[in-house]
Design a protein around this motif. Sequence first.
Motif, PDB file in Angstrom:
ATOM      1  N   GLU A   1       0.834  -1.194   0.000  1.00 13.80           N
ATOM      2  CA  GLU A   1       0.000   0.000   0.000  1.00 13.80           C
ATOM      3  C   GLU A   1       0.870   1.246   0.000  1.00 13.80           C
ATOM      4  O   GLU A   1       1.842   1.336   0.763  1.00 13.80           O
ATOM      5  N   PRO A   2       0.572   2.227  -0.824  1.00 13.80           N
ATOM      6  CA  PRO A   2       1.442   3.396  -0.949  1.00 13.80           C
ATOM      7  C   PRO A   2       1.545   4.240   0.317  1.00 13.80           C
ATOM      8  O   PRO A   2       2.515   4.974   0.499  1.00 13.80           O
ATOM      9  N   ASP A   3       0.566   4.164   1.214  1.00  8.53           N
ATOM     10  CA  ASP A   3       0.596   4.997   2.415  1.00  8.53           C
ATOM     11  C   ASP A   3       1.106   4.255   3.645  1.00  8.53           C
ATOM     12  O   ASP A   3       0.986   4.740   4.768  1.00  8.53           O
ATOM     13  N   GLN A   4       1.665   3.057   3.441  1.00  6.49           N
ATOM     14  CA  GLN A   4       2.179   2.260   4.555  1.00  6.49           C
ATOM     15  C   GLN A   4       3.706   2.275   4.569  1.00  6.49           C
ATOM     16  O   GLN A   4       4.366   2.515   3.545  1.00  6.49           O
ATOM     17  N   HIS A   5       4.260   1.986   5.751  1.00  2.00           N
ATOM     18  CA  HIS A   5       5.718   1.899   5.888  1.00  2.00           C
ATOM     19  C   HIS A   5       6.147   0.438   5.788  1.00  2.00           C
ATOM     20  O   HIS A   5       5.554  -0.427   6.433  1.00  2.00           O
TER      21      HIS A   5
END
Length: 626
Positions: free
Chosen positions: A485-489
């Motif tokens: 996911e693009p908003d996860q680290h």
Amino acid sequence: THARRCADEMKAPVDEFMCFYGVGNHGGGPTIANLESVHSLDADPEFPARLVFSTPEAFFQAAERKGWPIPVVQSELQHHASGCYAAHSGIKRWNRQAENRLLAAEKLSVAAGIWTQQSESYKNEFTRAWKHVLFNQFHDIMAGTSLEAAYDDARDAYGEALTIAGRALNQAAQSIAWNIRIPQDEDARPLVVFNPLTWPLKANVEIESSRLKPDMVLMDEAGVIIPHQGVQSTTTAGRSRLCFTADLPALGYRTYRLLLSSQDAQANPAQASVESSDRVLENDRLRLEFDPATGCIASLRDKREEIEVFSGPAALPVVLDDPADTWGHNVFKWDQVVGTFKAATVRLVEHGPVKSVIRVTSCYESSKLIQDFAMYPDRNQIDVSVTVDWHEKLKMLKLRFPVNVKFMKITHEIPYGHTERFANGEEEPGQSWVDVSGVSRDKEIPYGFSLLNDGKYSLDVNVRDIGMTVLRSPAYAHHIPAVLEPDQHYAFIDQGIQRFRYTLFPHAGSWENAGTARRAAELNQPPIPLFGTFHPDGQLPQSDSFISVKPENVMVTVLKEAEDGDGWILRAYETGGASALAQIQLPALGRVIESDFGAAELKTFHIPSDPAQPVTERNLLEWLDE
């Protein structure tokens, strides 16, 4: 029920199988083993509690008699998850280092035990070390696909294996050095260099100390002056690093002397060195030239054969798009170039009678690549030390080497052997060397190029262009169909600094005749230098060899204490694909082993400690073949 299902799949009677319960990896689930004669499962309600074991030999013999349809695989199994060959550089190099250091430690420990009559045995410690190595060869650990935290445990386990090997190596080396007859000489410092390989070796040796001076003179045991030079040391004040070429006997040692007095410095005659500049290294055999704009090899010329080794820029670092998961599921080629490193500096950093080094520093985005290319006056190979500081994500880094041949044959090392593969650009697993040989495009003569390494297991060959995979940077343990996911680290693999070495080895003729297998082993099991002390009453000569092996295409890789009983185990294999009558001499044991080796055949021998007992051939489990 489980036995019946397996029997149905094999189209075999159910009474050919047994089922028992035990505690293991599957938590007490059923395990199936073949038996030649087992009564009906339904007739014996106590059967699940009976433990009756079979063997692989019995299984296949029974299958053959029953005519069961067993597939025959004549080539490699299909590639599943090709990304595993390169994922996590750390685990790959720890494994290579541990395997080779343990092999070296076992061999030198046997030699030391015989030569010095030492009673200490490292067999139990070696067993523990090998268990660590083997455990970490589990398919998700060494594959680089485990959770990030698993690699802390793997690092520590490999660390213990390497510590055990290092301690045993030091004990063996010290034991031998303390028994070498070295007369007292206050103006000299003894230096003993050990060769863990089973053939004579000429290799570069470096050792660091606080007592080294530029005007020292280095001599061998016969008083012959050996050229040496100082190379870059640590930043610690007062320390120096010495570099020289050691000529070492097979599985043995040689004693050198450093004369501390500068009055003999004039005795060191002028020595041939590599002709060097910031762009060119040249000796009697090879001429290496760099492009200062790209940092790539612009030319590697074999002067003796008048052949250009490469057909284009070589040691070319290319960055490839790598959106695959950690396993690389459903990906067989990585060929989408998204960038290349640009040269920052190309300059000569070392020059002397032993070696000259050009350092190429290149950059890409936030990453840096440093390659030190070393050439020696009297060797037909170039050794490269690499430091990578990598900070990219979902990308792969390769070094490419386009070999200037046609009608080529592509050969990869596999464990205890080699295999030929297609040059179709697919990612392949490899060991310490790959070779592209054929007919030179400059001259119609057989010619080839071997690329050796000390910690990489992944590469491709596209037509004649070798692409050694340096690293991949997927997320840890990312398995499709999961999506990042693009908003996860996420934590990504191979971030930061890593180091490894590789060797460029061009050769006339075939790799078999050139000795590629030996050169790769020399890169992975280097000599061990040790400063010694004076022992006028020592019982050992200043140079000695424990073994002699003929012909050259038979390589002894293992010499160790026997696992069961007394004596020693020796393992050897044929390296070049040609049958050979081998003669293995062990003078300190009063033994000579003669045996016929078929092409690529692997053999194991048990050498009893009682000289009246014969040497016997064993299988890989060290059991007698019956």
